[in-house]
Design an enzyme around this catalytic site. Structure first.
Site, short mmCIF file in Angstrom:
data_model
loop_
_atom_site.label_atom_id
_atom_site.label_comp_id
_atom_site.label_asym_id
_atom_site.label_seq_id
_atom_site.Cartn_x
_atom_site.Cartn_y
_atom_site.Cartn_z
N ASN A 9 45.01 40.30 44.57
CA ASN A 9 43.65 40.07 45.07
C ASN A 9 43.50 38.56 45.19
O ASN A 9 43.37 37.88 44.18
CB ASN A 9 42.62 40.67 44.10
CG ASN A 9 41.20 40.25 44.44
OD1 ASN A 9 40.93 39.72 45.53
ND2 ASN A 9 40.28 40.47 43.51
N LYS A 11 41.10 36.82 46.37
CA LYS A 11 39.74 36.27 46.22
C LYS A 11 39.48 35.24 47.33
O LYS A 11 39.97 35.42 48.44
CB LYS A 11 39.54 35.71 44.81
CG LYS A 11 39.98 36.74 43.74
CD LYS A 11 39.58 36.38 42.34
CE LYS A 11 40.04 37.47 41.39
NZ LYS A 11 39.61 37.27 40.02
N HIS A 95 34.60 45.17 42.63
CA HIS A 95 35.13 44.10 41.78
C HIS A 95 33.98 43.49 40.98
O HIS A 95 32.87 43.34 41.48
CB HIS A 95 35.84 43.03 42.63
CG HIS A 95 36.66 42.11 41.79
ND1 HIS A 95 36.10 41.08 41.06
CD2 HIS A 95 37.98 42.09 41.51
CE1 HIS A 95 37.06 40.47 40.39
NE2 HIS A 95 38.20 41.07 40.64
N GLU A 97 33.28 40.58 40.34
CA GLU A 97 32.67 39.41 40.98
C GLU A 97 31.66 39.85 42.05
O GLU A 97 30.66 39.18 42.29
CB GLU A 97 33.78 38.50 41.54
CG GLU A 97 34.50 37.78 40.41
CD GLU A 97 35.97 37.49 40.66
OE1 GLU A 97 36.41 37.48 41.82
OE2 GLU A 97 36.69 37.26 39.66
N GLU A 167 39.59 46.42 34.85
CA GLU A 167 39.61 44.97 34.72
C GLU A 167 38.52 44.52 33.76
O GLU A 167 37.36 44.33 34.17
CB GLU A 167 39.37 44.31 36.09
CG GLU A 167 40.38 44.68 37.14
CD GLU A 167 40.49 43.61 38.23
OE1 GLU A 167 41.61 43.11 38.43
OE2 GLU A 167 39.47 43.27 38.86
N GLY A 173 40.64 35.81 34.88
CA GLY A 173 40.70 34.36 35.10
C GLY A 173 40.55 33.53 33.84
O GLY A 173 40.36 32.32 33.90
N SER A 212 44.09 38.44 33.99
CA SER A 212 45.09 37.53 33.43
C SER A 212 46.44 38.21 33.23
O SER A 212 47.16 37.88 32.27
CB SER A 212 44.59 36.89 32.14
OG SER A 212 43.43 36.12 32.40
P1 13P Z 1 43.19 37.09 37.33
O1 13P Z 1 44.54 37.76 37.44
O2 13P Z 1 43.13 35.76 38.00
O3 13P Z 1 42.66 37.10 35.94
O4 13P Z 1 42.17 38.01 38.21
C1 13P Z 1 42.20 39.37 38.01
C2 13P Z 1 41.35 40.00 39.05
O5 13P Z 1 40.14 39.84 39.07
C3 13P Z 1 42.01 40.82 40.07
O6 13P Z 1 41.10 41.54 40.83
#
Ligand code: 13P
Length: 253
Positions: A9, A11, A95, A97, A167, A173, A212
């Protein structure tokens, strides 16, 4: 036997130049790791480029979000029909976010799941708890409510052709990966919840871990019985790291 999936992903990241370099590398890695479904979910503006670069390889792709509408006066949105037209296999929905920054409720996420699936995309339903919810022992309650909204709208059978990504928000992150034990327990809990509706669907659905997940943590996570691969943020922007994660999935396929 569930086929593992490793999905990037991206982003809000990428330039024409980095997209070209990454996709050229990942098509080769996907071709060399046929026991794993390898995919990249890219910013919508790059999906056409990904299609041009990846067509003919084993690499799959998709979007990071999708609108509930297929066309009309909805400025700024991306229709599932348009995403599909550019060869996408997947659409991420829900997601954290999107849920957090755009106030997407469980019901809105369920409607996006339905719009994606009705238009030929495989929805990747993201679920997971905040740190406060984790501390309060509410992880499974949160995950179940997020899944139940989809079952209420689409029925349990919809998960025959969908992916779930657990997640934990506190792991995204932050460099704080959930331990394999924590993740496995949640994944098993999610599967047990699905089993109360339909055992066959519960056994078949692929549940990915995200948060992560990196070259170091992937091998032990992917060795867990109910973890069927990963949804990868930051590490999917680095060739060596994403390749190592895919190879860890192959080792467990
Ligand atoms: P990270 O791997 O950067 O922690 O992000 C995970 C994520 O949100 C994947 O959708």
């Amino acid at each position: 036997m569930r086929k593992p999936v490793v999905m990037g992903n991206w982003k809000l990241n990428g330039t024409k130049s980095t997209v070209t370099d990454l996709i050229k590398a990942f098509t080769g890695v996907a071709n060399a790791n046929e026991k794993v479904d390898v995919a990249i979910c890219a910013p919508a503006i790059f999906i056409g480029m990904v299609e041009s670069l990846a067509t003919g390889s084993k690499l799959q792709w998709g979007s990071e979000d999708v609108d509930v509408h297929t066309s009309g006066a909805f400025t700024g949105e991306n229709s599932p029909v348009m995403i599909k037209e550019f060869g996408s296999t997947y659409a991420i929905v829900g997601h954290s976010e999107r849920r957090g920054y755009h106030n997407e409720s469980n019901e809105v996420v369920a409607a996006k799941f339905k719009a994606a699936q009705d238009n030929g995309l495989v929805p990747v339903l993201c679920i997971g708890e905040s740190e406060a919810e984790y501390d309060a022992g509410k992880t499974l309650d949160v995950c179940q409510a997020e899944i139940k909204a989809v079952i209420d709208l689409c029925g349990i059978e919809a998960f025959k052709n969908a992916i779930i990504a657990y997640e934990p928000i506190w792991a995204i992150g932050t460099g704080k990966t959930a331990t394999p034990e924590i993740a496995q327990n949640v994944h098993a809990g999610i599967r047990a919840f699905l089993k109360t509706f339909n055992a066959e669907v519960a056994d078949g659905v692929r549940i990915l871990y995200g948060g992560s997940c990196n070259a170091k943590t992937a091998p032990e996570l992917f060795a867990q019985k109910d973890i069927d691969g990963g949804l990868i943020g930051g590490a999917s922007l680095k060739v060596a790291d994403f390749t190592a994660i895919i190879e860890a999935a192959t080792a467990n396929a």
